[in-house]
Design a protein around this motif. Structure first.
Motif, PDB file in Angstrom:
ATOM      1  N   VAL A  58     -52.085  37.116 -50.816  1.00 51.30           N
ATOM      2  CA  VAL A  58     -52.041  35.717 -50.734  1.00 51.30           C
ATOM      3  C   VAL A  58     -50.952  35.402 -48.976  1.00 51.30           C
ATOM      4  CG1 VAL A  58     -52.255  33.010 -50.627  1.00 51.30           C
ATOM      5  CG2 VAL A  58     -52.148  34.487 -52.430  1.00 51.30           C
ATOM      6  N   LYS A  87     -57.502  29.834 -41.875  1.00 49.57           N
ATOM      7  CA  LYS A  87     -58.270  28.771 -42.914  1.00 49.57           C
ATOM      8  C   LYS A  87     -59.471  29.683 -43.493  1.00 49.57           C
ATOM      9  CE  LYS A  87     -58.868  26.211 -39.372  1.00 49.57           C
ATOM     10  NZ  LYS A  87     -59.542  24.675 -38.713  1.00 49.57           N
ATOM     11  N   LEU A  90     -58.151  31.874 -46.208  1.00 45.86           N
ATOM     12  CA  LEU A  90     -57.613  30.942 -47.631  1.00 45.86           C
ATOM     13  C   LEU A  90     -58.892  30.503 -48.258  1.00 45.86           C
ATOM     14  CD1 LEU A  90     -54.464  28.841 -45.986  1.00 45.86           C
ATOM     15  CD2 LEU A  90     -54.675  31.452 -47.672  1.00 45.86           C
ATOM     16  N   ASP A  97     -59.061  35.776 -58.041  1.00 38.55           N
ATOM     17  CA  ASP A  97     -58.289  34.888 -57.365  1.00 38.55           C
ATOM     18  C   ASP A  97     -57.806  34.171 -58.700  1.00 38.55           C
ATOM     19  OD1 ASP A  97     -58.132  34.899 -54.452  1.00 38.55           O
ATOM     20  OD2 ASP A  97     -59.619  33.923 -54.159  1.00 38.55           O
ATOM     21  N   LYS A 104     -54.068  28.792 -52.801  1.00 35.45           N
ATOM     22  CA  LYS A 104     -54.697  28.964 -51.595  1.00 35.45           C
ATOM     23  C   LYS A 104     -55.120  27.708 -51.252  1.00 35.45           C
ATOM     24  CE  LYS A 104     -57.275  32.289 -51.619  1.00 35.45           C
ATOM     25  NZ  LYS A 104     -58.624  33.389 -51.867  1.00 35.45           N
ATOM     26  N   LEU A 108     -54.550  26.080 -47.722  1.00 32.82           N
ATOM     27  CA  LEU A 108     -55.514  25.859 -46.443  1.00 32.82           C
ATOM     28  C   LEU A 108     -55.145  23.782 -46.875  1.00 32.82           C
ATOM     29  CD1 LEU A 108     -58.025  25.762 -45.600  1.00 32.82           C
ATOM     30  CD2 LEU A 108     -59.594  26.134 -47.308  1.00 32.82           C
TER      31      LEU A 108
END
Length: 312
Positions: A58, A87, A90, A97, A104, A108
């Motif tokens: 990430v 953006k 994310l 995930d 995340k 964001l």
């Protein structure tokens, strides 16, 4: 064997968290062996190691973008595309995930909060339109796209009026003041940039979404014709230099080229200027206390530009 050391997270250094986690994962086997031999009170579990591996994925795009916008050749045109790509990355959900969804989402929300008005800033919006690598492909809203084009039209009209006011008595236009300046040299990639980019596919994905046919609108002025023709043409690869593009196309778009020279010279961040302060502090010290300002400026210039010139 080279000496390996763990990196420490520093609040004032943007990428230090990424480098800290990266160094931990790099020395995972050594750290685990040391913890087993010395009976440490706290050690990382296998689940925590797995989380660190996901966290590094990430944070890698953040580290890549920071290196990109902090380079000496970056311009204000790279801000809006970088934020748009970040953006989208994310907001995209992946199967892996699990355990980092909250991270995340928080990142964001932070990006959206900090850069929510960036597309309406005339400096960044006009600079993005004038960069042949991006043009109007990375604006996320129709209103911001329209406002950016209106701002570009106003700036080009101002530039055209300024160029006309500099004409000679015979009626021939004079060369703009900044046209004699050589384009900035493209920075050579350092060792850290040799790693595979995790954002290249997203940049190309956004360009393909805007690659459909664009209807030619009715234009009434030469300025609008220049802008419309320029924007409807295909973008150049992201690895190309926008300054070389405008050097080649200056005859086709004279007013746009002069406007681009005005806006693309603005850097993304103050990082490069801060590097100059660091260079100056290394040159001007207690043993060089009689060094004059002119000589100090020459040494700083050579320190920054000589390596690039030697590679040409």
């Amino acid at each position: 064997m080279p000496t390996k050391r763990l990196h420490q997270d520093v609040a004032t250094r943007w990428n230090s968290t990424y480098y800290m986690v990266e160094s931990l994962l790099e020395q995972k086997r050594s750290i685990s062996a040391y913890g087993a031999d010395h009976d440490l009170p706290v050690t990382l579990t296998s689940y925590q190691w797995a989380l660190l591996e996901k966290i590094i994925i990430v944070l890698a795009p953040f580290e890549e973008l920071i290196r990109q916008i902090s380079s000496s050749t970056s311009s204000a045109a790279e801000v809006i595309p970088s934020v748009t790509v970040l953006k989208r990355l994310l907001a995209r959900e992946n199967e892996g995930d699990t355990g980092i969804k909250t991270m995340k989402t928080t990142l964001l929300e932070a990006v959206q909060k900090r850069f929510k008005t960036i597309e309406n800033e005339p400096l960044y919006a006009v600079a993005t339109l004038l960069d042949p690598r991006f043009k109007d492909r990375y604006f996320t809203g129709a209103d911001s796209n329209k406002n950016a084009k209106d701002a570009l039209t106003q700036e080009v009209e101002k530039m055209e009026a300024a160029l006309l006011s500099r004409t000679t008595p015979e009626g021939a236009e004079t060369v703009p003041e900044n046209s004699h300046k050589a384009p900035r040299l493209e920075a050579q990639p350092d060792s850290s940039s040799s790693r595979k980019s995790s954002l290249k596919g997203l940049f190309e994905e956004i360009l393909q979404e805007h690659d459909e046919e664009r209807g030619a609108s009715s234009t009434s002025t030469q300025v609008q014709n220049q802008i419309q023709t320029y924007l409807t043409e295909q973008t150049v690869p992201r690895s190309d230099s926008p300054f070389q593009y405008w050097g080649v196309n200056q005859i086709r778009f004279p007013t746009l080229a002069a406007t681009a020279a005005k806006f693309l010279c603005a850097p993304c961040t103050s990082v490069d200027s801060e590097r100059l302060f660091s260079v100056a502090s290394n040159i001007i010290d207690a043993r060089r206390n009689r060094l004059g300002g002119e000589r100090a400026e020459m040494l700083i210039f050579l320190k920054k530009n000589l390596p690039l010139l030697l590679k040409l």
